[in-house]
Design an enzyme around this catalytic site. Sequence first.
Site, PDB file in Angstrom:
ATOM      1  N   GLY A  39      13.707 -55.242 -76.164  1.00 16.25           N
ATOM      2  CA  GLY A  39      14.505 -55.817 -77.251  1.00 16.25           C
ATOM      3  C   GLY A  39      13.789 -56.900 -78.026  1.00 16.25           C
ATOM      4  O   GLY A  39      14.243 -57.318 -79.086  1.00 16.25           O
ATOM      5  N   GLY A 181      14.376 -74.485 -92.362  1.00 16.61           N
ATOM      6  CA  GLY A 181      14.459 -73.035 -92.585  1.00 16.61           C
ATOM      7  C   GLY A 181      15.620 -72.500 -91.755  1.00 16.61           C
ATOM      8  O   GLY A 181      16.423 -73.274 -91.200  1.00 16.61           O
ATOM      9  N   ALA A 182      15.696 -71.176 -91.644  1.00 20.67           N
ATOM     10  CA  ALA A 182      16.840 -70.545 -90.971  1.00 20.67           C
ATOM     11  C   ALA A 182      17.036 -71.087 -89.552  1.00 20.67           C
ATOM     12  O   ALA A 182      18.147 -71.471 -89.165  1.00 20.67           O
ATOM     13  CB  ALA A 182      16.638 -69.036 -90.925  1.00 20.67           C
ATOM     14  N   GLU A 202      12.738 -82.226 -93.550  1.00 22.06           N
ATOM     15  CA  GLU A 202      12.118 -81.099 -94.263  1.00 22.06           C
ATOM     16  C   GLU A 202      11.126 -81.634 -95.289  1.00 22.06           C
ATOM     17  O   GLU A 202      11.474 -82.481 -96.114  1.00 22.06           O
ATOM     18  CB  GLU A 202      13.210 -80.252 -94.948  1.00 22.06           C
ATOM     19  CG  GLU A 202      12.705 -79.201 -95.917  1.00 22.06           C
ATOM     20  CD  GLU A 202      11.730 -78.200 -95.307  1.00 22.06           C
ATOM     21  OE1 GLU A 202      12.086 -77.534 -94.336  1.00 22.06           O
ATOM     22  OE2 GLU A 202      10.578 -78.123 -95.812  1.00 22.06           O
ATOM     23  N   ALA A 267      10.824 -76.503 -85.687  1.00 21.94           N
ATOM     24  CA  ALA A 267      11.212 -75.209 -86.275  1.00 21.94           C
ATOM     25  C   ALA A 267      10.506 -75.052 -87.614  1.00 21.94           C
ATOM     26  O   ALA A 267      11.137 -74.954 -88.667  1.00 21.94           O
ATOM     27  CB  ALA A 267      12.733 -75.153 -86.436  1.00 21.94           C
ATOM     28  N   ILE A 268       9.166 -75.049 -87.544  1.00 18.52           N
ATOM     29  CA  ILE A 268       8.435 -75.008 -88.817  1.00 18.52           C
ATOM     30  C   ILE A 268       7.612 -73.737 -88.968  1.00 18.52           C
ATOM     31  O   ILE A 268       6.701 -73.690 -89.780  1.00 18.52           O
ATOM     32  CB  ILE A 268       7.535 -76.242 -88.996  1.00 18.52           C
ATOM     33  CG1 ILE A 268       6.721 -76.499 -87.747  1.00 18.52           C
ATOM     34  CG2 ILE A 268       8.342 -77.467 -89.350  1.00 18.52           C
ATOM     35  CD1 ILE A 268       5.828 -77.717 -87.874  1.00 18.52           C
ATOM     36  N   HIS A 444      42.261 -56.624-102.876  1.00 15.81           N
ATOM     37  CA  HIS A 444      42.746 -57.992-103.059  1.00 15.81           C
ATOM     38  C   HIS A 444      43.726 -58.339-101.944  1.00 15.81           C
ATOM     39  O   HIS A 444      44.590 -57.519-101.625  1.00 15.81           O
ATOM     40  CB  HIS A 444      43.447 -58.122-104.412  1.00 15.81           C
ATOM     41  CG  HIS A 444      44.056 -59.474-104.621  1.00 15.81           C
ATOM     42  ND1 HIS A 444      43.288 -60.566-104.936  1.00 15.81           N
ATOM     43  CD2 HIS A 444      45.345 -59.895-104.520  1.00 15.81           C
ATOM     44  CE1 HIS A 444      44.078 -61.631-105.044  1.00 15.81           C
ATOM     45  NE2 HIS A 444      45.335 -61.250-104.794  1.00 15.81           N
TER      46      HIS A 444
HETATM   47  C1  LIG Z   1      15.945 -68.345 -82.983  1.00 19.11           C
HETATM   48  C2  LIG Z   1      15.693 -67.159 -83.868  1.00 19.11           C
HETATM   49  C3  LIG Z   1      16.753 -66.584 -84.554  1.00 19.11           C
HETATM   50  C4  LIG Z   1      16.539 -65.481 -85.347  1.00 19.11           C
HETATM   51  N1  LIG Z   1      17.598 -64.946 -86.011  1.00 19.11           N
HETATM   52  C5  LIG Z   1      17.399 -63.881 -86.811  1.00 19.11           C
HETATM   53  C6  LIG Z   1      18.494 -63.285 -87.484  1.00 19.11           C
HETATM   54  O1  LIG Z   1      19.624 -63.729 -87.371  1.00 19.11           O
HETATM   55  N2  LIG Z   1      18.247 -62.197 -88.256  1.00 19.11           N
HETATM   56  C7  LIG Z   1      16.990 -61.671 -88.397  1.00 19.11           C
HETATM   57  O2  LIG Z   1      16.821 -60.691 -89.117  1.00 19.11           O
HETATM   58  N3  LIG Z   1      15.937 -62.218 -87.767  1.00 19.11           N
HETATM   59  C8  LIG Z   1      16.117 -63.294 -86.969  1.00 19.11           C
HETATM   60  N4  LIG Z   1      15.051 -63.820 -86.299  1.00 19.11           N
HETATM   61  C9  LIG Z   1      13.732 -63.195 -86.468  1.00 19.11           C
HETATM   62  C10 LIG Z   1      13.623 -61.922 -85.610  1.00 19.11           C
HETATM   63  O3  LIG Z   1      13.872 -62.240 -84.265  1.00 19.11           O
HETATM   64  C11 LIG Z   1      12.233 -61.306 -85.761  1.00 19.11           C
HETATM   65  O4  LIG Z   1      11.946 -61.123 -87.119  1.00 19.11           O
HETATM   66  C12 LIG Z   1      12.194 -59.962 -85.058  1.00 19.11           C
HETATM   67  O5  LIG Z   1      12.437 -60.105 -83.688  1.00 19.11           O
HETATM   68  C13 LIG Z   1      10.824 -59.299 -85.264  1.00 19.11           C
HETATM   69  O6  LIG Z   1      10.842 -58.055 -84.653  1.00 19.11           O
HETATM   70  P1  LIG Z   1       9.499 -57.360 -84.146  1.00 19.11           P
HETATM   71  O7  LIG Z   1       9.923 -56.058 -83.590  1.00 19.11           O
HETATM   72  O8  LIG Z   1       8.491 -57.401 -85.211  1.00 19.11           O
HETATM   73  O9  LIG Z   1       8.933 -58.310 -82.995  1.00 19.11           O
HETATM   74  P2  LIG Z   1       9.575 -59.029 -81.740  1.00 19.11           P
HETATM   75  O10 LIG Z   1      11.045 -59.003 -81.744  1.00 19.11           O
HETATM   76  O11 LIG Z   1       8.879 -60.337 -81.670  1.00 19.11           O
HETATM   77  O12 LIG Z   1       9.122 -58.125 -80.522  1.00 19.11           O
HETATM   78  C14 LIG Z   1       7.779 -57.997 -80.167  1.00 19.11           C
HETATM   79  C15 LIG Z   1       7.708 -57.576 -78.730  1.00 19.11           C
HETATM   80  O13 LIG Z   1       6.366 -57.222 -78.442  1.00 19.11           O
HETATM   81  C16 LIG Z   1       6.054 -57.651 -77.133  1.00 19.11           C
HETATM   82  N5  LIG Z   1       4.595 -57.762 -77.036  1.00 19.11           N
HETATM   83  C17 LIG Z   1       3.778 -58.565 -77.760  1.00 19.11           C
HETATM   84  N6  LIG Z   1       2.505 -58.361 -77.432  1.00 19.11           N
HETATM   85  C18 LIG Z   1       2.510 -57.394 -76.473  1.00 19.11           C
HETATM   86  C19 LIG Z   1       1.493 -56.728 -75.746  1.00 19.11           C
HETATM   87  N7  LIG Z   1       0.210 -56.995 -75.946  1.00 19.11           N
HETATM   88  N8  LIG Z   1       1.864 -55.789 -74.840  1.00 19.11           N
HETATM   89  C20 LIG Z   1       3.170 -55.503 -74.620  1.00 19.11           C
HETATM   90  N9  LIG Z   1       4.164 -56.089 -75.288  1.00 19.11           N
HETATM   91  C21 LIG Z   1       3.843 -57.017 -76.216  1.00 19.11           C
HETATM   92  C22 LIG Z   1       6.770 -58.985 -77.024  1.00 19.11           C
HETATM   93  O14 LIG Z   1       6.974 -59.330 -75.663  1.00 19.11           O
HETATM   94  C23 LIG Z   1       8.068 -58.688 -77.753  1.00 19.11           C
HETATM   95  O15 LIG Z   1       9.063 -58.235 -76.860  1.00 19.11           O
HETATM   96  C24 LIG Z   1      15.235 -64.930 -85.470  1.00 19.11           C
HETATM   97  C25 LIG Z   1      14.174 -65.487 -84.769  1.00 19.11           C
HETATM   98  C26 LIG Z   1      14.386 -66.591 -83.975  1.00 19.11           C
HETATM   99  C27 LIG Z   1      13.227 -67.163 -83.217  1.00 19.11           C
END
Ligand SMILES: Cc1cc2nc3c(=O)[nH]c(=O)nc-3n(C[C@H](O)[C@H](O)[C@H](O)COP(=O)(O)OP(=O)(O)OC[C@H]3O[C@@H](n4cnc5c(N)ncnc54)[C@H](O)[C@@H]3O)c2cc1C
Length: 465
Positions: A39, A181-182, A202, A267-268, A444
């Site tokens: 996930g 930011g968010a 900020e 959170a930057i 409405h």
């Molecule tokens: C606090 C917070 C709140 C957020 N809220 C939102 C939101 O409300 N809406 C939204 O759209 N986005 C939100 N985001 C951003 C969102 O979580 C990311 O944009 C999203 O998870 C990116 O998805 P991804 O599949 O690219 O990578 P990720 O979700 O980062 O998944 C990457 C996966 O790859 C695995 N991995 C990495 N390297 C390796 C390796 N070499 N071998 C095996 N596994 C590996 C990691 O363990 C991880 O599980 C939030 C982020 C944070 C931190």
Amino acid sequence: MADRFDLAVIGSGPGGYVAAIRAAQLGRKVAVIEEDRPGGVCLNWGCIPSKALLSGAALVENLRSHGETFGVVAGELRLDYSKVQAHSRKVADRFAKGVMSLFKKNQIEFVAGRGRIAGPTTIEVKGATERTIEADHILLATGSVEWAPPGITVDGERVLTSREALAVTSVPEKIVVIGAGAVGIEFAYVWAMYGAKVTIVEMAPQMLPGADPELAQVLQREFRRKNIEVKVGTRFEELKVNGSGVRVAVSGEKGSAELEADQVLVAIGRRAKSADLGLDAAGVELDPKGFVKVDPALRTTAPTVSAIGDVAGGALLAHKASEEGVAAVEFHAGLKRGPVDPHHIPACIYAEPQVAWIGLTEAEARAKYGDDVKVGRFPFTASGKAVASAHSAGFAKIVAEPKYGQIVGAHLIGAGATELIAELGLAMTLEATTTEVGDTAHAHPTLAEAIKEAALAAEGRGINF
Ligand SMILES: Cc1cc2nc3c(=O)[nH]c(=O)nc-3n(C[C@H](O)[C@H](O)[C@H](O)COP(=O)(O)OP(=O)(O)OC[C@H]3O[C@@H](n4cnc5c(N)ncnc54)[C@H](O)[C@@H]3O)c2cc1C
């Protein structure tokens, strides 16, 4: 002997797991390699657990600020942050398990361990599983990690990033959030509603740097009303941790200051998780910021490797990762389709008031189409539904190009904004005009009527404002 797959995905976040399922639907034999929990950040340490906390915060605010209006007098609220935190972990666990059952349902092999590219079609897995995987197509979906500037040591106690922030079970008295930011905004809102004195720092002149300034203005005003201190145009200079707390040195137009708090949330920003993946072995190039370079079909500089989601840069958002996951697999399968349009990716902030936007800001539209762009606004103070529910802060704003009135951007702040933005996303996909949205009957009373009214206002036909 190596195991052979049509597609091997490294990373099971919203990019990787969605891509894997789409590939399985297309008849591919798929493996997903994951070194942490299924996930990714989104389900475990991002979108989903943070939204659980935010739901709690909104409930607290509703009871505290609006209970009386609706005749719900709860007396003094007793808040137990550990309960909402436990709920957020439970929800994350549930969704991580859900990804595993989706893999099972789609006959996708989950390989626990750390993946590293060893050649154009080879991945070495180490850790929980030691295996060599061969795949015709490799998809990098490794996401991103929290980033703290040099000089800040994240210790998980006094100094947190979002990762540690999701694990804390109590709210400190005072907290400084660096970055509006968010992520900074959402945690600031949660902690403030659960009783902390929060100060946001900020560097940019507005909250939500890059967003439409009108959104930022309303957000800042509403946060100040909630007793959340917001210091924009204020630069973080130095952080000192001592036994009892942290001292954050900042500087701005008004000079320098030191903020004292129990904890600080950094959170930057986030950085691509692109290091130590063996990218050289396959000929995958990075941009100067460390994101994997991709073309519009999400192919990297190596013919057998694609990259999607956070590691490929652009908006670091879960739905962008998922859209790219599907696109990368479909492009590779030779299906006829267009690239993912970055202008059609909505951005949402789930604090109260909620903020959501898509497409061009008014300034960007003026730069592109000239000063005749059409702009329509509708304030929630004129929405029967918003006022009836005592959530009337904010507005809907629609931006359209001048020739046909085609909608090119939308900017919402207020109740339900993160749900309402979907209508504008669909409108933009269908290349709809303000006339078409304005002439669509909206039930409405609904908050969605604000979208219709903003579209009508862009044409000088607004009725209720
Ligand atoms: C606090 C917070 C709140 C957020 N809220 C939102 C939101 O409300 N809406 C939204 O759209 N986005 C939100 N985001 C951003 C969102 O979580 C990311 O944009 C999203 O998870 C990116 O998805 P991804 O599949 O690219 O990578 P990720 O979700 O980062 O998944 C990457 C996966 O790859 C695995 N991995 C990495 N390297 C390796 C390796 N070499 N071998 C095996 N596994 C590996 C990691 O363990 C991880 O599980 C939030 C982020 C944070 C931190």
